[in-house]
Design an enzyme around this catalytic site. Sequence first.
Site, PDB file in Angstrom:
ATOM      1  N   TYR A  90      54.131 -35.192 -84.215  1.00 48.68           N
ATOM      2  CA  TYR A  90      52.699 -34.975 -84.208  1.00 48.68           C
ATOM      3  C   TYR A  90      52.258 -34.373 -85.489  1.00 48.68           C
ATOM      4  CZ  TYR A  90      54.209 -34.999 -79.337  1.00 48.68           C
ATOM      5  OH  TYR A  90      54.788 -35.422 -78.128  1.00 48.68           O
ATOM      6  N   HIS A 126      32.662 -33.896 -58.817  1.00 50.72           N
ATOM      7  CA  HIS A 126      33.645 -33.396 -57.787  1.00 50.72           C
ATOM      8  C   HIS A 126      34.599 -34.597 -57.757  1.00 50.72           C
ATOM      9  CE1 HIS A 126      31.231 -29.965 -56.934  1.00 50.72           C
ATOM     10  NE2 HIS A 126      30.291 -30.603 -56.809  1.00 50.72           N
ATOM     11  N   LYS A 139      54.267 -51.302 -65.208  1.00 57.09           N
ATOM     12  CA  LYS A 139      53.537 -49.929 -65.566  1.00 57.09           C
ATOM     13  C   LYS A 139      52.828 -50.020 -67.022  1.00 57.09           C
ATOM     14  CE  LYS A 139      53.230 -46.652 -63.383  1.00 57.09           C
ATOM     15  NZ  LYS A 139      54.113 -45.422 -63.544  1.00 57.09           N
ATOM     16  N   ARG A 140      51.588 -49.379 -66.782  1.00 57.27           N
ATOM     17  CA  ARG A 140      50.894 -49.318 -68.207  1.00 57.27           C
ATOM     18  C   ARG A 140      50.216 -48.186 -68.061  1.00 57.27           C
ATOM     19  NH1 ARG A 140      49.683 -54.830 -70.247  1.00 57.27           N
ATOM     20  NH2 ARG A 140      47.509 -54.195 -70.845  1.00 57.27           N
ATOM     21  N   ASN A 141      50.829 -46.950 -68.562  1.00 55.34           N
ATOM     22  CA  ASN A 141      50.372 -45.780 -68.481  1.00 55.34           C
ATOM     23  C   ASN A 141      49.522 -45.208 -69.412  1.00 55.34           C
ATOM     24  OD1 ASN A 141      52.328 -45.628 -65.851  1.00 55.34           O
ATOM     25  ND2 ASN A 141      53.740 -45.487 -67.439  1.00 55.34           N
ATOM     26  N   SER A 154      54.816 -13.590 -89.828  1.00 54.89           N
ATOM     27  CA  SER A 154      55.618 -14.285 -89.142  1.00 54.89           C
ATOM     28  C   SER A 154      54.858 -15.306 -88.101  1.00 54.89           C
ATOM     29  CB  SER A 154      56.808 -13.694 -88.485  1.00 54.89           C
ATOM     30  OG  SER A 154      56.131 -12.703 -87.443  1.00 54.89           O
ATOM     31  N   VAL A 155      53.771 -14.685 -87.571  1.00 53.68           N
ATOM     32  CA  VAL A 155      53.041 -15.734 -86.611  1.00 53.68           C
ATOM     33  C   VAL A 155      52.358 -16.585 -87.347  1.00 53.68           C
ATOM     34  CG1 VAL A 155      51.185 -15.333 -84.787  1.00 53.68           C
ATOM     35  CG2 VAL A 155      52.667 -13.513 -85.194  1.00 53.68           C
TER      36      VAL A 155
END
Length: 428
Positions: free
Chosen positions: A5, A142, A269-271, A308-309
């Site tokens: 990523y 909805h 499948k074509r996800n 550290s965060v």
Amino acid sequence: MISRYSLPEMAELWTDQARYTTWTKVEVLATEAQSRLGRVPASALADIRRARVPAAARVAEIERERDHEILAFLAAYCEDIPDDSARWVHLGMTSYDLVDTAFGHTLARACDVMLTAVTRLRGVLVDRAVEHWDTPCIGRTHGMHAEPTTFGHKLAGFAFAADRCVRRLETARAEVAVGTVSGSVGTYALIDPYVEEYVCAELGLGVEEVPSQVVSRDRHAQLLQAVATLGACVEQIAVEVRLLSRTEVREVEEPRTAGYQGSSAMPHKRNPTTGERLTGLARLLRGYAGMAVENVALWHERDLSHSSVERIAVPDALTVAHYQATAAADLIAGLEVSPERMRAAIDATGGLVYSSAVLAELLEGGTEREHAYRAVQSAANGVITTGGDFAALLGAEGIDTGPLGPERFLVHHDVLLKRLETLRGHQA
């Protein structure tokens, strides 16, 4: 962030070596300012300018002994500087004069990379919204059929959300692009404020107005909140694509490679895996934003609980968001759209989606509201229970609907298109 990523233009900003390169730049600039003040000899400045950026491996080696990264960096840096000149390095400065000023510079560059990606996303959304401005599709509330709209209208809403994300990121960039070179507890006791002014100006940074030794962490919290909001806006796009990709809907489909395989067991499948990935990454971004808020409150003039965060949260958040925005732009640019399936969805309920138009005409014709509503609802219920035609059932009750089609809901659509064109002009 794991390489899966990460994209190179963002990831390269966060390596240890990149950090030490920026630290070196700050140290050189601070020494230049001290030399201008007459506190550092020109010969020492020349030696400091010539010194190589220390290797990350060497800094790590020294840090294992000293348990202090900044002192390890300075020691490694000064190994390439004659002793008589090395004593002028870091003059009057404290650790976070170096760390936070360099951090502000890196954050500004990272925000610029982010802004390039989000600006592209906005542009792709605008272009495809214009392309499908007159492609009718069903609007859903909805999760249920509501009234006709167009696919371009959907995308235009996402485009304006992306535009707001651009503006939020621009504001956040201005807040994090600051530095401080003010010494221990931020009082300038051992360093002239000119050094701070010079260093920050050369780096294109603002100055922390009243430093406490560190740059205030509410600035970084604002940035990660903007990033998390961007993630949520991308998630909204991704969720819509996923919903419209379902087998029984199939109004859109993610772009596929020639060798695409969707399942190890089910070849059919074509996800919508890109949309699912973008949705999951948004959850990460919300988590990082929470961490940044926790980092705001430090003890007194400073402590190290934030360090550290943010070593993890800030690079990871910006890297993930950059990847997410880039992937979202690619998704929308290559999205396959089926106008035929969209029109079929409008027609699937036998005309029920035009109930509001029929109701409005009855009211305008003088029919009492409760009577008009019940008459239209009764015909609609008949369609739902028997599968009949809405217009025919209304006709049996003496209600002439006239021609029913999506165009009845698009009479003022040109107003929205003008707004979108304004955004396109801003994009240019």
